[in-house]
Design an enzyme around this catalytic site. Sequence first.
Site, PDB file in Angstrom:
ATOM      1  N   ARG A  36       0.232  -1.044  15.398  1.00  0.00           N
ATOM      2  CA  ARG A  36       1.651  -1.545  14.739  1.00  0.00           C
ATOM      3  C   ARG A  36       1.842   0.363  15.637  1.00  0.00           C
ATOM      4  O   ARG A  36       1.686   0.941  14.969  1.00  0.00           O
ATOM      5  CB  ARG A  36       1.878  -0.862  13.489  1.00  0.00           C
ATOM      6  CG  ARG A  36       1.608  -2.148  12.413  1.00  0.00           C
ATOM      7  CD  ARG A  36       1.354  -1.779  11.569  1.00  0.00           C
ATOM      8  NE  ARG A  36       0.578  -2.938  10.367  1.00  0.00           N
ATOM      9  CZ  ARG A  36       0.002  -2.946   9.720  1.00  0.00           C
ATOM     10  NH1 ARG A  36       0.224  -1.447   8.587  1.00  0.00           N
ATOM     11  NH2 ARG A  36      -1.156  -3.742   8.682  1.00  0.00           N
ATOM     12  N   THR A  59      -6.132 -10.749  -0.468  1.00  0.00           N
ATOM     13  CA  THR A  59      -5.928 -10.881   1.100  1.00  0.00           C
ATOM     14  C   THR A  59      -6.919 -11.318   2.060  1.00  0.00           C
ATOM     15  O   THR A  59      -7.802  -9.705   2.374  1.00  0.00           O
ATOM     16  CB  THR A  59      -5.200  -9.436   1.446  1.00  0.00           C
ATOM     17  OG1 THR A  59      -4.253  -9.306   0.559  1.00  0.00           O
ATOM     18  CG2 THR A  59      -4.682  -9.158   2.415  1.00  0.00           C
ATOM     19  N   HIS A  82       2.036 -11.126   6.282  1.00  0.00           N
ATOM     20  CA  HIS A  82       1.499 -10.102   6.440  1.00  0.00           C
ATOM     21  C   HIS A  82       2.850  -8.983   6.171  1.00  0.00           C
ATOM     22  O   HIS A  82       3.055  -7.853   6.801  1.00  0.00           O
ATOM     23  CB  HIS A  82       0.518  -9.077   6.645  1.00  0.00           C
ATOM     24  CG  HIS A  82       0.061  -8.279   5.928  1.00  0.00           C
ATOM     25  ND1 HIS A  82      -1.183  -8.244   5.670  1.00  0.00           N
ATOM     26  CD2 HIS A  82      -0.011  -7.030   5.822  1.00  0.00           C
ATOM     27  CE1 HIS A  82      -2.027  -7.528   4.824  1.00  0.00           C
ATOM     28  NE2 HIS A  82      -0.818  -6.348   4.809  1.00  0.00           N
ATOM     29  N   GLN A 130      -4.381  -6.833  -6.665  1.00  0.00           N
ATOM     30  CA  GLN A 130      -4.767  -7.211  -4.708  1.00  0.00           C
ATOM     31  C   GLN A 130      -5.717  -6.452  -4.746  1.00  0.00           C
ATOM     32  O   GLN A 130      -6.137  -5.421  -4.732  1.00  0.00           O
ATOM     33  CB  GLN A 130      -3.537  -7.089  -4.308  1.00  0.00           C
ATOM     34  CG  GLN A 130      -3.535  -7.496  -2.332  1.00  0.00           C
ATOM     35  CD  GLN A 130      -3.818  -6.489  -1.917  1.00  0.00           C
ATOM     36  OE1 GLN A 130      -3.893  -5.410  -1.766  1.00  0.00           O
ATOM     37  NE2 GLN A 130      -5.092  -6.140  -0.747  1.00  0.00           N
ATOM     38  N   ARG A 146       8.726  -5.957   1.281  1.00  0.00           N
ATOM     39  CA  ARG A 146       9.988  -4.291   1.938  1.00  0.00           C
ATOM     40  C   ARG A 146      11.803  -4.534   1.298  1.00  0.00           C
ATOM     41  O   ARG A 146      11.823  -3.180   0.712  1.00  0.00           O
ATOM     42  CB  ARG A 146      10.619  -4.211   3.661  1.00  0.00           C
ATOM     43  CG  ARG A 146       9.655  -4.240   4.385  1.00  0.00           C
ATOM     44  CD  ARG A 146       9.837  -4.347   5.477  1.00  0.00           C
ATOM     45  NE  ARG A 146       8.463  -4.293   6.544  1.00  0.00           N
ATOM     46  CZ  ARG A 146       7.474  -6.313   7.580  1.00  0.00           C
ATOM     47  NH1 ARG A 146       7.927  -6.499   6.618  1.00  0.00           N
ATOM     48  NH2 ARG A 146       7.032  -5.468   8.238  1.00  0.00           N
ATOM     49  N   ARG A 162      14.883 -11.581   1.683  1.00  0.00           N
ATOM     50  CA  ARG A 162      15.365 -10.292   1.166  1.00  0.00           C
ATOM     51  C   ARG A 162      16.826 -10.310   0.143  1.00  0.00           C
ATOM     52  O   ARG A 162      17.158  -9.517  -0.084  1.00  0.00           O
ATOM     53  CB  ARG A 162      16.626 -10.391   2.963  1.00  0.00           C
ATOM     54  CG  ARG A 162      15.374 -10.011   3.975  1.00  0.00           C
ATOM     55  CD  ARG A 162      15.069  -8.627   3.933  1.00  0.00           C
ATOM     56  NE  ARG A 162      14.152  -7.848   5.205  1.00  0.00           N
ATOM     57  CZ  ARG A 162      12.489  -7.875   4.684  1.00  0.00           C
ATOM     58  NH1 ARG A 162      12.033  -8.877   4.303  1.00  0.00           N
ATOM     59  NH2 ARG A 162      11.993  -8.043   5.780  1.00  0.00           N
ATOM     60  N   GLY A 219       0.933  -1.079   0.155  1.00  0.00           N
ATOM     61  CA  GLY A 219      -0.193   0.014   0.268  1.00  0.00           C
ATOM     62  C   GLY A 219       1.100   0.653  -0.154  1.00  0.00           C
ATOM     63  O   GLY A 219       2.262   1.188   0.254  1.00  0.00           O
ATOM     64  N   SER A 222       1.617 -16.759   4.284  1.00  0.00           N
ATOM     65  CA  SER A 222       1.890 -14.374   4.396  1.00  0.00           C
ATOM     66  C   SER A 222       1.389 -14.811   6.402  1.00  0.00           C
ATOM     67  O   SER A 222       0.388 -15.258   6.298  1.00  0.00           O
ATOM     68  CB  SER A 222       2.191 -13.809   3.848  1.00  0.00           C
ATOM     69  OG  SER A 222       2.169 -12.881   4.443  1.00  0.00           O
TER      70      SER A 222
END
Length: 379
Positions: free
Chosen positions: A164, A155, A275, A127, A330, A310, A79, A273
């Site tokens: 968070r 999702t 997320h 998505q 990320r 990664r 997003g 996942s």
Amino acid sequence: MIISSTSDYRAAAQKRLPPFLFHYIDGGAYAEQTLRRNVEDLAAVALRQRVLKDMSRLDTSIELFGEKLSIPVALSPVGLTGMYRRRGEVQAARAADAHGIPFTMSTVSVCPIEEVAPKIKRPMWFQLYVLKDRGFMQNALERAQAAGCSTLVFTVDMPVPGARYRDAHSGMSGPNAAMRRYWQSVTHPAWSMDVGLLGRPHDLGNISAYRGSPTGLADYIGWLGANFDPSISWKDLEWIRAFWKGPMVIKGILDPEDAKDAVRFGADGIIVSNHGGRQLDGVLSSARALPAIADAVKGQIKILADSGIRNGLDVVRAIALGADCAMIGRAFIYALATSGEAGVKHLLELLEKEMRVAMTLTSVSKVSDITGDLLVRQP
Ligand SMILES: Cc1cc2nc3c(=O)[nH]c(=O)nc-3n(C[C@H](O)[C@H](O)[C@H](O)COP(=O)(O)O)c2cc1C
């Protein structure tokens, strides 16, 4: 600054982005245990080194849902991608396209579907989140199909947004958030010029296209909380299945029983996942969840996996643990924030090189040969 890995891109992104955006990307839920374990559990997977088998010809490509991918990697939906770099969805999609892999557009993108789709050659994936306004969902699916999106990523692990803690501290939400964000923008002039000034409109493009009026981003976190629908169940997915003509993938599976339900429901794939550790802290990392899920459904449905990947070695590890394809979140966002399309292209080249090294030193010449046999069985 020398950049040769995702962690270099992360450090560069931290310098360039206002803190409210960097921590929104970088952070996870609660104490961020799952966020850390995603990376650590994957890094702890030991592969069997095998040598002297003539690895001069390697094929890193796969076929997935009728599409050829140059490497078994797709970009996860993220997003607000257009807030990290000017019209960021377009830049990331072009980089993925150039490398021959799919870009997945998030429901809550800055650029609308119609802005991105014509800028790339291969079809993008779309998505969808479950929002209370089902009219929006139908409209988004119609527009995604009209724009030629091939695969629907549905999702299901966001019936409510996870807590968070970093967001309140960074200015993404919390007291005086707008004022703090303004000050952070002023003190990050490169970002302010690129995104703040030249990257407008700052909007949830797919949602304002449906509403016919700008959504704005002033209270993005509040908007998520108010519009996501906790009543979602398998039953609600039936009309989407009937409506969407192409492959449909359920994102956010961590349990073998849910994976079996996805098979029964007629999904074409699942994405293992959590997320990226942003929802329920303390749940299994994807690396730990994958083997049991693969035991339950491998071969009946395609298994994709993200959360913690990664580098190219991690891609090989995820496939050895049972995935057919890996996805990155990320990692590509750090690269995008640092150097836009060129950064994402470079990151994908790095990933491919690292995959090739891992395949050579485990003596597998094609992706379908990356299996559990590659894993060192540790006590
Ligand atoms: C900043 C950010 C925004 C995200 N937005 C979405 C989204 O809109 N839709 C979605 O399905 N997943 C979203 N995710 C989750 C990613 O698709 C993916 O599951 C996660 O990033 C994978 O973990 P990784 O970042 O460790 O690779 C988001 C992740 C991040 C970091």
